[in-house]
Scaffold this motif. Structure first.
Motif, mmCIF file in Angstrom:
data_model
loop_
_atom_site.group_PDB
_atom_site.id
_atom_site.type_symbol
_atom_site.label_atom_id
_atom_site.label_comp_id
_atom_site.label_asym_id
_atom_site.label_seq_id
_atom_site.Cartn_x
_atom_site.Cartn_y
_atom_site.Cartn_z
ATOM 1 N N VAL A 150 46.232 22.927 -9.920
ATOM 2 C CA VAL A 150 45.819 23.439 -8.723
ATOM 3 C C VAL A 150 45.529 22.603 -7.425
ATOM 4 O O VAL A 150 44.745 21.585 -7.894
ATOM 5 N N HIS A 151 45.845 22.814 -6.377
ATOM 6 C CA HIS A 151 45.773 21.832 -5.283
ATOM 7 C C HIS A 151 45.498 22.590 -4.002
ATOM 8 O O HIS A 151 46.144 23.536 -3.573
ATOM 9 N N THR A 152 44.634 21.671 -3.259
ATOM 10 C CA THR A 152 44.371 22.165 -1.937
ATOM 11 C C THR A 152 43.140 20.949 -1.397
ATOM 12 O O THR A 152 43.110 20.143 -2.220
ATOM 13 N N PHE A 153 42.692 21.002 -0.045
ATOM 14 C CA PHE A 153 41.603 20.104 0.259
ATOM 15 C C PHE A 153 40.499 20.351 -0.526
ATOM 16 O O PHE A 153 40.321 21.328 -1.418
ATOM 17 N N ALA A 154 39.852 19.136 -0.912
ATOM 18 C CA ALA A 154 38.712 19.137 -1.719
ATOM 19 C C ALA A 154 37.422 20.287 -1.361
ATOM 20 O O ALA A 154 37.021 20.915 -2.403
ATOM 21 N N SER A 155 37.199 20.221 -0.029
ATOM 22 C CA SER A 155 36.387 21.367 0.198
ATOM 23 C C SER A 155 36.659 22.822 -0.157
ATOM 24 O O SER A 155 35.754 23.526 -0.363
ATOM 25 N N PHE A 156 38.035 23.048 -0.231
ATOM 26 C CA PHE A 156 38.645 24.388 -0.451
ATOM 27 C C PHE A 156 38.796 24.510 -2.065
ATOM 28 O O PHE A 156 39.105 25.396 -2.452
ATOM 29 N N LEU A 157 38.776 23.524 -2.553
ATOM 30 C CA LEU A 157 39.145 23.345 -4.044
ATOM 31 C C LEU A 157 38.087 23.233 -5.088
ATOM 32 O O LEU A 157 37.853 23.880 -6.033
ATOM 33 N N VAL A 158 36.896 22.729 -4.532
ATOM 34 C CA VAL A 158 35.672 22.508 -5.571
ATOM 35 C C VAL A 158 34.512 23.176 -4.871
ATOM 36 O O VAL A 158 33.776 23.951 -5.472
ATOM 37 N N GLU A 159 34.325 23.378 -3.593
ATOM 38 C CA GLU A 159 33.053 23.657 -3.011
ATOM 39 C C GLU A 159 33.018 25.262 -2.827
ATOM 40 O O GLU A 159 32.627 26.042 -3.257
ATOM 41 N N ARG A 160 34.335 25.742 -2.003
ATOM 42 C CA ARG A 160 34.321 27.271 -1.636
ATOM 43 C C ARG A 160 34.616 28.149 -2.901
ATOM 44 O O ARG A 160 33.767 28.970 -3.234
ATOM 45 N N PRO A 161 35.514 27.685 -3.803
ATOM 46 C CA PRO A 161 35.675 28.688 -5.183
ATOM 47 C C PRO A 161 34.756 28.118 -6.336
ATOM 48 O O PRO A 161 35.296 28.219 -7.182
ATOM 49 N N PHE A 162 33.791 27.373 -5.913
ATOM 50 C CA PHE A 162 33.121 26.935 -7.226
ATOM 51 C C PHE A 162 32.618 27.946 -8.390
ATOM 52 O O PHE A 162 32.614 27.585 -9.443
ATOM 53 N N HIS B 55 36.430 20.594 6.607
ATOM 54 C CA HIS B 55 37.383 19.851 5.736
ATOM 55 C C HIS B 55 36.958 18.493 5.106
ATOM 56 O O HIS B 55 37.674 17.675 4.913
ATOM 57 N N MET B 56 35.454 18.413 4.881
ATOM 58 C CA MET B 56 35.023 17.101 4.325
ATOM 59 C C MET B 56 34.212 17.512 3.039
ATOM 60 O O MET B 56 33.872 18.502 3.125
ATOM 61 N N ALA B 57 34.377 16.725 1.915
ATOM 62 C CA ALA B 57 33.725 17.158 0.762
ATOM 63 C C ALA B 57 33.131 15.799 0.255
ATOM 64 O O ALA B 57 33.533 15.537 -1.088
ATOM 65 N N PRO B 58 32.131 15.242 0.729
ATOM 66 C CA PRO B 58 31.482 14.219 0.027
ATOM 67 C C PRO B 58 30.758 14.531 -1.129
ATOM 68 O O PRO B 58 30.420 13.388 -1.806
ATOM 69 N N GLY B 59 30.320 15.836 -1.282
ATOM 70 C CA GLY B 59 29.604 16.151 -2.308
ATOM 71 C C GLY B 59 30.528 16.799 -3.638
ATOM 72 O O GLY B 59 29.930 17.282 -4.693
ATOM 73 N N ASP B 60 31.751 16.742 -3.649
ATOM 74 C CA ASP B 60 32.844 17.123 -4.686
ATOM 75 C C ASP B 60 32.484 16.842 -6.139
ATOM 76 O O ASP B 60 32.159 17.421 -6.943
ATOM 77 N N VAL B 61 32.271 15.653 -6.210
ATOM 78 C CA VAL B 61 32.115 14.657 -7.542
ATOM 79 C C VAL B 61 30.763 15.329 -7.924
ATOM 80 O O VAL B 61 30.450 15.687 -9.238
ATOM 81 N N GLY B 62 29.720 15.319 -7.162
ATOM 82 C CA GLY B 62 28.511 15.675 -7.347
ATOM 83 C C GLY B 62 28.334 17.243 -7.865
ATOM 84 O O GLY B 62 27.666 17.486 -8.869
ATOM 85 N N VAL B 63 29.049 17.925 -7.019
ATOM 86 C CA VAL B 63 29.216 19.219 -7.469
ATOM 87 C C VAL B 63 29.948 19.764 -8.935
ATOM 88 O O VAL B 63 29.211 20.189 -9.735
ATOM 89 N N LEU B 64 30.877 18.945 -9.486
ATOM 90 C CA LEU B 64 31.573 19.247 -10.405
ATOM 91 C C LEU B 64 30.504 18.410 -11.831
ATOM 92 O O LEU B 64 30.660 18.971 -12.881
ATOM 93 N N ASP B 65 29.663 17.689 -11.401
ATOM 94 C CA ASP B 65 28.737 17.028 -12.292
ATOM 95 C C ASP B 65 27.799 17.921 -12.895
ATOM 96 O O ASP B 65 27.164 17.766 -13.815
ATOM 97 N N THR B 66 27.659 19.221 -12.259
ATOM 98 C CA THR B 66 26.946 20.220 -12.710
ATOM 99 C C THR B 66 27.588 21.226 -13.655
ATOM 100 O O THR B 66 26.746 21.890 -14.372
ATOM 101 N N LEU B 67 28.711 20.876 -13.971
ATOM 102 C CA LEU B 67 29.493 21.500 -15.142
ATOM 103 C C LEU B 67 29.891 20.779 -16.133
ATOM 104 O O LEU B 67 29.850 19.339 -16.214
ATOM 105 N N ASP B 68 30.287 21.218 -17.364
ATOM 106 C CA ASP B 68 30.389 20.168 -18.654
ATOM 107 C C ASP B 68 31.754 20.264 -18.587
ATOM 108 O O ASP B 68 32.572 21.207 -18.451
#
Length: 311
Positions: free
Chosen positions: A71-83, A115-128
């Motif tokens: 699944v591919h798009t910009f990080a902010s639309f891939l991890v943050e918007r559809p979290f 279009h910036m996502a410096p928090g993407d890895v941190g957001v995924l860190d909340t999931l197992d």
């Protein structure tokens, strides 16, 4: 040199040819690069339009049907918007897939903060259970994409969850990454500096002439605790266990993981990365690096000040 994203479509086209389980889901972003693959595999290359929640949901649906979705798009639309969809459609339903992002923390400054996502890895860190790969060169991106999509070394199909973070920032030369271990790049006795992905060249320039060990990490989850512990032990008797993490996303994202790795060792950890303050004059990538203290000169000053404080 081509970019990591330039490699993405050709690599995926080959994987689509090689493995009938592989499917690609797009949300307009990158569609042009997949035109030929869409004609060749119309049932396994799907463009849902600018609908990021559907993007992730469709990928999870393909996984439920037995496919290996990428699944591919910009990080902010891939991890943050559809979290919520990442959390529930993949995690709660217990299915695997590969999220592949573009634009990293600030690869397209003129696109603005959306279009910036410096928090993407941190957001995924909340999931197992999410593996996170941060290549630092297009060759490494190709290796890590193949590692994430599968099959595994034993030929078995993969069904785990992985995030591959692509960036226009890149090191000059690739390293022999394997999707698991940190690599020792330089040996010293005055501390350990971990450079993540495209930060390696900046870290090497910043630590030139310093008596420090440099480790290179492109797979940050699971965190390679064993290599970090070994590097700290190799500093020698009486050496201070000082560790600096230089990450191309939110500062401090991996400090807890490093602290856990050294739980029984007296140590200090400094996490360097992208700051939380929004830079509203978007400028260029190089200006963002300087503003966040991630250019070589700033890193040298920050690293030496930290190490000197322990002396």
């Amino acid at each position: 040199m081509d970019t990591m994203r330039d490699r993405f479509a050709p690599v995926m086209a080959r994987l689509l040819d090689e493995d009938p389980r592989v499917a690609v889901v797009l949300a307009e972003i990158g569609r042009d690069a997949f035109e030929e693959a869409m004609r060749t595999h119309p049932d396994r290359v799907i463009n849902v339009g600018i609908r990021e929640q559907l993007l992730v949901g469709a990928g999870a649906g393909l996984a439920l049907a037995g496919l290996r979705p990428v699944v591919h798009t910009f990080a902010s639309f891939l991890v943050e918007r559809p979290f919520e969809q990442v959390k529930l459609d993949f995690g709660h339903q217990g299915v695997g897939g590969v999220l592949v992002s573009a634009a990293a923390s600030f690869d397209w400054p003129e696109g603005g903060f959306t279009h910036m996502a410096p928090g993407d890895v941190g957001v995924l860190d909340t999931l197992d259970g999410w593996a996170v790969h941060v290549p630092g060169h297009p060759d490494e991106a190709e290796t890590l994409l193949r590692h994430a999509v599968g099959p595994g070394p034993d030929g078995a199909a993969k069904d785990d969850k992985a995030y591959v973070r692509l960036s226009v920032q890149a090191n000059q030369a690739p390293m022999p990454v394997d999707g698991a271990r940190m690599l020792p790049v330089r040996q010293g006795h005055g501390g350990v500096v971990v450079a993540v992905g495209p930060m390696l060249d900046h870290v090497l320039a910043a630590t030139e002439g310093l008596d420090v060990t440099v480790l290179y990490a492109t797979t940050v989850r699971p965190f390679d605790a064993a290599t970090l512990r070994g590097a700290v032990a190799d500093l020698g008797p009486g050496a201070a266990a000082d560790v600096v993490l230089v990450e191309p996303y939110l500062a401090g994202t991996s400090t807890a993981a490093a602290n856990d790795a050294l739980l029984d060792v007296p140590h200090r950890v400094l996490g360097l990365g992208v700051g939380r303050a929004e830079l509203r004059r978007y400028g260029r990538v190089e200006e963002h690096l300087r503003a966040h203290g991630l250019d070589a000169a700033s890193l040298r000053a920050r690293i030496t000040a930290f190490l000197r404080a322990a002396a």
